[in-house]
Design an enzyme around this catalytic site. Structure first.
Site, mmCIF file in Angstrom:
data_model
loop_
_atom_site.group_PDB
_atom_site.id
_atom_site.type_symbol
_atom_site.label_atom_id
_atom_site.label_comp_id
_atom_site.label_asym_id
_atom_site.label_seq_id
_atom_site.Cartn_x
_atom_site.Cartn_y
_atom_site.Cartn_z
ATOM 1 N N LYS A 90 44.479 44.934 40.931
ATOM 2 C CA LYS A 90 44.792 46.033 41.485
ATOM 3 C C LYS A 90 45.763 45.800 42.708
ATOM 4 C CE LYS A 90 42.206 50.038 43.516
ATOM 5 N NZ LYS A 90 40.809 50.387 43.556
ATOM 6 N N SER B 226 35.030 53.598 42.816
ATOM 7 C CA SER B 226 36.395 53.341 42.180
ATOM 8 C C SER B 226 36.604 52.405 41.127
ATOM 9 C CB SER B 226 37.456 52.668 43.277
ATOM 10 O OG SER B 226 37.770 53.914 44.274
ATOM 11 N N SER C 1 39.612 54.768 41.909
ATOM 12 C CA SER C 1 41.139 54.497 42.337
ATOM 13 C C SER C 1 41.655 53.394 41.518
ATOM 14 C CB SER C 1 41.145 54.264 43.670
ATOM 15 O OG SER C 1 40.305 53.187 44.104
#
Length: 272
Positions: free
Chosen positions: A79, A177, A153
């Site tokens: 990420k 997330s 996220s």
């Protein structure tokens, strides 16, 4: 057309590499082909590390400890809010510096040390704020239904795993997330407890709320990657308890004005 390793679990790919049935380059090349076939529609990856990943795969193949690596040759996605050496860390925000990181985040170091190969950087919403995954550069979509979100996220990482572009991916979670994308994409995600895995997500790790963890298609893969992130091999081999576990479950919605559909509540109750 997907290669024979695409769709296999991280554990299966690592075993194939350790046994000599496949090479790290085989695994990376096949998953890069899957990314080429899927990412334009799904939008999971912000940046690919095509040449670097193939070079790193060859380096893994040359390691003297190849036969002992828990993630030998396993392609993985990171990420875009932790440092990957040589890559900028953008947090989904165009105002962030474009300077490449000079070293890996500790979690990335551990993954690479275990034989994983970073094939690319995944999309997140700007500064990781939202439970969906759009940034100024594009939109991550749910591979199960391109009209729906993969959550956020860590939505780019979840979408990459759900589309078999990588078998496992890194995410992090402050207020859901990892858990939200796992739920949206049919994956297993873990937000570990404080101190289990090095955090260091941005300046304050969301004031201590954010933790790094895995996204995977199986419980075994999630445990395997978590064990590497935590530096604790025993996590991957923990036996189920002999006695019944007591768990706490809440179906209360944290946001005012939203409700959970009855069929979802029923499914949760049945599972519990």
């Amino acid at each position: 057309m997907a290669g024979k390793l695409v769709g296999e679990t991280a554990g299966e790919i690592a075993e194939a590499v350790r046994s000599g049935a496949a090479t790290p380059a085989d695994a990376v090349r096949e998953h890069l082909e899957q990314i080429d076939a899927m990412n334009n529609e799904v939008g999971a990856f912000l940046r690919l590390r095509r040449e670097q990943a193939l070079a790193e795969a060859d380096a893994v193949a040359a390691r003297a400890d190849l036969a002992d690596l828990p993630l030998a040759g396993v392609p993985i996605a990171i990420k875009d809010n932790v440092q990957v050496e040589g890559e900028p860390t953008r947090f989904g925000c165009p105002q962030t510096p474009t300077d490449p990181a000079t070293e890996d985040h500790e979690v990335v170091k551990r993954l690479r040390g275990a034989g994983a190969v970073v094939v690319g950087i995944t999309r997140l919403p700007e500064l990781g704020v939202w439970g969906t995954t759009e940034d100024v550069w594009g939109v991550a979509r749910n591979p199960w239904d391109l009209d729906r979100t993969p959550g956020g996220s860590s939505g780019g990482s979840a979408a990459a795993v759900a589309a078999a572009m990588v078998p496992v991916a890194h995410g992090n979670d402050g207020l859901g997330s990892i858990r939200i994308p796992a739920a949206c994409c049919g994956l297993f995600g873990i937000k570990p407890g404080v101190g289990v895995v090095p955090s260091g997500v941005g300046r304050t790790s969301w004031r201590g709320l954010a933790e790094n963890g895995p996204l995977a298609t199986t419980v075994d893969d999630a445990a395997l990657v978590l064990s590497v992130m935590a530096g604790d091999p025993s996590i991957a081999t923990v036996e189920p308890p002999a006695n019944k576990l007591r768990i706490a479950v809440s179906t209360k919605v944290p946001l005012v004005g939203l409700k959970v559909e009855p069929e979802i509540l029923g499914a949760v109750d049945a599972t519990v």
